[in-house]
Design a protein around this motif. Structure first.
Motif, PDB file in Angstrom:
ATOM      1  N   GLU A  10     110.451  34.656  -6.462  1.00 52.51           N
ATOM      2  CA  GLU A  10     111.738  34.313  -5.888  1.00 52.51           C
ATOM      3  C   GLU A  10     112.829  34.355  -6.958  1.00 52.51           C
ATOM      4  N   VAL A  11     113.995  34.820  -6.552  1.00 54.69           N
ATOM      5  CA  VAL A  11     115.165  34.867  -7.419  1.00 54.69           C
ATOM      6  C   VAL A  11     116.362  34.454  -6.582  1.00 54.69           C
ATOM      7  N   ASP A  12     117.120  33.452  -7.020  1.00 56.85           N
ATOM      8  CA  ASP A  12     118.305  33.068  -6.257  1.00 56.85           C
ATOM      9  C   ASP A  12     119.345  34.172  -6.363  1.00 56.85           C
ATOM     10  N   ALA A  13     120.224  34.245  -5.369  1.00 59.67           N
ATOM     11  CA  ALA A  13     121.172  35.346  -5.269  1.00 59.67           C
ATOM     12  C   ALA A  13     122.093  35.422  -6.475  1.00 59.67           C
ATOM     13  N   GLY A  14     122.450  34.290  -7.055  1.00 58.05           N
ATOM     14  CA  GLY A  14     123.329  34.299  -8.222  1.00 58.05           C
ATOM     15  C   GLY A  14     122.692  34.976  -9.417  1.00 58.05           C
ATOM     16  N   THR A  15     121.425  34.639  -9.693  1.00 58.91           N
ATOM     17  CA  THR A  15     120.708  35.271 -10.801  1.00 58.91           C
ATOM     18  C   THR A  15     120.533  36.763 -10.547  1.00 58.91           C
ATOM     19  N   ALA A  16     120.180  37.112  -9.307  1.00 59.27           N
ATOM     20  CA  ALA A  16     120.012  38.521  -8.960  1.00 59.27           C
ATOM     21  C   ALA A  16     121.304  39.295  -9.184  1.00 59.27           C
ATOM     22  N   ALA A  17     122.441  38.712  -8.787  1.00 58.66           N
ATOM     23  CA  ALA A  17     123.720  39.378  -8.953  1.00 58.66           C
ATOM     24  C   ALA A  17     124.036  39.621 -10.427  1.00 58.66           C
ATOM     25  N   MET A  18     123.737  38.647 -11.270  1.00 59.24           N
ATOM     26  CA  MET A  18     124.019  38.800 -12.694  1.00 59.24           C
ATOM     27  C   MET A  18     123.166  39.898 -13.319  1.00 59.24           C
ATOM     28  N   VAL A  19     121.880  39.951 -12.940  1.00 58.56           N
ATOM     29  CA  VAL A  19     120.985  40.943 -13.540  1.00 58.56           C
ATOM     30  C   VAL A  19     121.292  42.340 -13.018  1.00 58.56           C
ATOM     31  N   VAL A  20     121.445  42.470 -11.706  1.00 57.17           N
ATOM     32  CA  VAL A  20     121.670  43.781 -11.112  1.00 57.17           C
ATOM     33  C   VAL A  20     122.984  44.393 -11.577  1.00 57.17           C
ATOM     34  N   ASN A  21     123.963  43.558 -11.906  1.00 58.77           N
ATOM     35  CA  ASN A  21     125.267  44.080 -12.298  1.00 58.77           C
ATOM     36  C   ASN A  21     125.323  44.648 -13.711  1.00 58.77           C
ATOM     37  N   ILE A  22     124.188  44.755 -14.375  1.00 64.69           N
ATOM     38  CA  ILE A  22     124.169  45.549 -15.610  1.00 64.69           C
ATOM     39  C   ILE A  22     124.054  47.031 -15.265  1.00 64.69           C
ATOM     40  N   GLY A  23     123.840  47.342 -13.975  1.00 65.52           N
ATOM     41  CA  GLY A  23     123.706  48.723 -13.530  1.00 65.52           C
ATOM     42  C   GLY A  23     124.849  49.624 -13.955  1.00 65.52           C
ATOM     43  N   PRO A  24     126.120  49.252 -13.698  1.00 63.57           N
ATOM     44  CA  PRO A  24     127.225  50.110 -14.115  1.00 63.57           C
ATOM     45  C   PRO A  24     127.273  50.359 -15.624  1.00 63.57           C
ATOM     46  N   ILE A  25     126.888  49.364 -16.417  1.00 60.94           N
ATOM     47  CA  ILE A  25     126.849  49.558 -17.871  1.00 60.94           C
ATOM     48  C   ILE A  25     125.787  50.591 -18.229  1.00 60.94           C
ATOM     49  N   LEU A  26     124.627  50.501 -17.587  1.00 63.23           N
ATOM     50  CA  LEU A  26     123.574  51.477 -17.827  1.00 63.23           C
ATOM     51  C   LEU A  26     124.007  52.878 -17.392  1.00 63.23           C
ATOM     52  N   ILE A  27     124.749  52.961 -16.299  1.00 66.44           N
ATOM     53  CA  ILE A  27     125.243  54.261 -15.836  1.00 66.44           C
ATOM     54  C   ILE A  27     126.129  54.906 -16.900  1.00 66.44           C
ATOM     55  N   ALA A  28     127.038  54.113 -17.466  1.00 65.93           N
ATOM     56  CA  ALA A  28     127.932  54.642 -18.501  1.00 65.93           C
ATOM     57  C   ALA A  28     127.149  55.111 -19.725  1.00 65.93           C
ATOM     58  N   LEU A  29     126.167  54.319 -20.148  1.00 68.22           N
ATOM     59  CA  LEU A  29     125.380  54.678 -21.328  1.00 68.22           C
ATOM     60  C   LEU A  29     124.516  55.917 -21.065  1.00 68.22           C
ATOM     61  N   LEU A  30     123.868  55.966 -19.901  1.00 68.70           N
ATOM     62  CA  LEU A  30     123.044  57.124 -19.571  1.00 68.70           C
ATOM     63  C   LEU A  30     123.900  58.367 -19.350  1.00 68.70           C
ATOM     64  N   GLY A  31     125.093  58.174 -18.768  1.00 67.97           N
ATOM     65  CA  GLY A  31     125.999  59.302 -18.582  1.00 67.97           C
ATOM     66  C   GLY A  31     126.442  59.889 -19.915  1.00 67.97           C
ATOM     67  N   ALA A  32     126.691  59.021 -20.887  1.00 67.91           N
ATOM     68  CA  ALA A  32     127.068  59.501 -22.223  1.00 67.91           C
ATOM     69  C   ALA A  32     125.907  60.229 -22.888  1.00 67.91           C
ATOM     70  N   ARG A  33     124.694  59.722 -22.673  1.00 68.18           N
ATOM     71  CA  ARG A  33     123.514  60.295 -23.344  1.00 68.18           C
ATOM     72  C   ARG A  33     123.076  61.604 -22.706  1.00 68.18           C
ATOM     73  N   PHE A  34     123.022  61.664 -21.382  1.00 71.76           N
ATOM     74  CA  PHE A  34     122.429  62.815 -20.719  1.00 71.76           C
ATOM     75  C   PHE A  34     123.451  63.771 -20.093  1.00 71.76           C
ATOM     76  N   LEU A  35     124.656  63.288 -19.812  1.00 71.18           N
ATOM     77  CA  LEU A  35     125.678  64.142 -19.200  1.00 71.18           C
ATOM     78  C   LEU A  35     126.803  64.496 -20.162  1.00 71.18           C
ATOM     79  N   GLY A  36     126.770  63.931 -21.362  1.00 74.18           N
ATOM     80  CA  GLY A  36     127.806  64.220 -22.345  1.00 74.18           C
ATOM     81  C   GLY A  36     129.154  63.609 -22.013  1.00 74.18           C
ATOM     82  N   GLU A  37     129.174  62.558 -21.205  1.00 78.27           N
ATOM     83  CA  GLU A  37     130.437  61.925 -20.842  1.00 78.27           C
ATOM     84  C   GLU A  37     130.950  61.049 -21.980  1.00 78.27           C
TER      85      GLU A  37
END
Length: 222
Positions: A10-37
């Motif tokens: 079980e994970v309360d919604a607040g904790t889930a929101a905090m963890v899942v919201n690192i997604g956009p940061i990962l997108i930026a980092l992966l985009g820089a690494r693999f897409l040359g952004e």
């Protein structure tokens, strides 16, 4: 108390929101690494502000939940979801160079349907027993949050970088707060409102462009 449940994890919604919201940061980092952004300072600063807002909203949700807790495996699954989401967005970007937003979305839904085929027999049995409202809810989820939302997402993603598009999703926590207030009567507290405002401010910063670039472009055109 709102709780996400994976079996016994079980994970309360607040904790889930905090963890899942690192997604956009990962997108930026992966985009820089693999897409040359590129990673312009405004994008990084805006994402930092928005992430702080998402954390603030998450903390306010956790504080308002009585007896909320999170298992280690539950948090790990939320983290895995964020990584998978970021990887999917970065993989989708080059695919949009070879197909339209509708084609890419349709192919993605087809892959998901094939993956769910082992459960087709169970689906057929449960549809007959399910109330009409439940069936209509599933149709709604398929048409609007899935088909329509992902098609418009792909259309926008094809016209910007993955990092900038990912940063835009930090508007979601603020929109959730407003929609819950409007339709569910859930009155947000000051901490929640502050977090939502930070999310929107960060999105505005990440989508803005330096004035110097605009001035240079004007000078060159003249």
């Amino acid at each position: 108390m709102v709780v996400l449940n994976w079996g016994e994890q079980e994970v309360d919604a607040g904790t889930a929101a905090m963890v899942v919201n690192i997604g956009p940061i990962l997108i930026a980092l992966l985009g820089a690494r693999f897409l040359g952004e590129s990673l312009p300072p405004r994008l990084l600063a805006g994402m930092a502000v928005s992430f702080a807002g998402a954390v603030t909203v998450g903390l306010s949700m956790s504080r308002d939940s009585s007896g909320g807790h999170a298992s280690v495996l539950g948090v790990a699954l939320c983290l895995l979801a964020a990584v998978a989401y970021a990887g999917g967005v970065v993989a989708q970007k080059p695919a949009l160079a070879h197909g339209s937003a509708l084609q890419v979305t349709a192919f993605g839904c087809l892959v998901g349907a094939v993956a769910c085929l082992p459960f087709a027999g169970q689906l057929a049995g449960e549809v007959g027993r399910a109330p009409l409202s439940a069936t209509l809810n599933m149709v709604y989820l398929g048409v609007f949050p899935t088909a329509l939302a992902f098609t418009t997402w792909a259309y926008a993603l094809a016209r910007t970088t993955a990092g900038r598009m990912g940063a835009t999703t930090y508007a979601v926590p603020a929109l959730v707060v407003l929609l819950a207030w409007a339709f569910l009567g859930e009155l947000p507290g000051p901490l929640t409102l502050a977090g939502g405002a930070l999310c929107l401010a960060g999105v505005a910063v990440s989508r803005s462009r330096p004035r110097r670039s605009a001035a240079t472009g004007t000078a060159e055109s003249t």
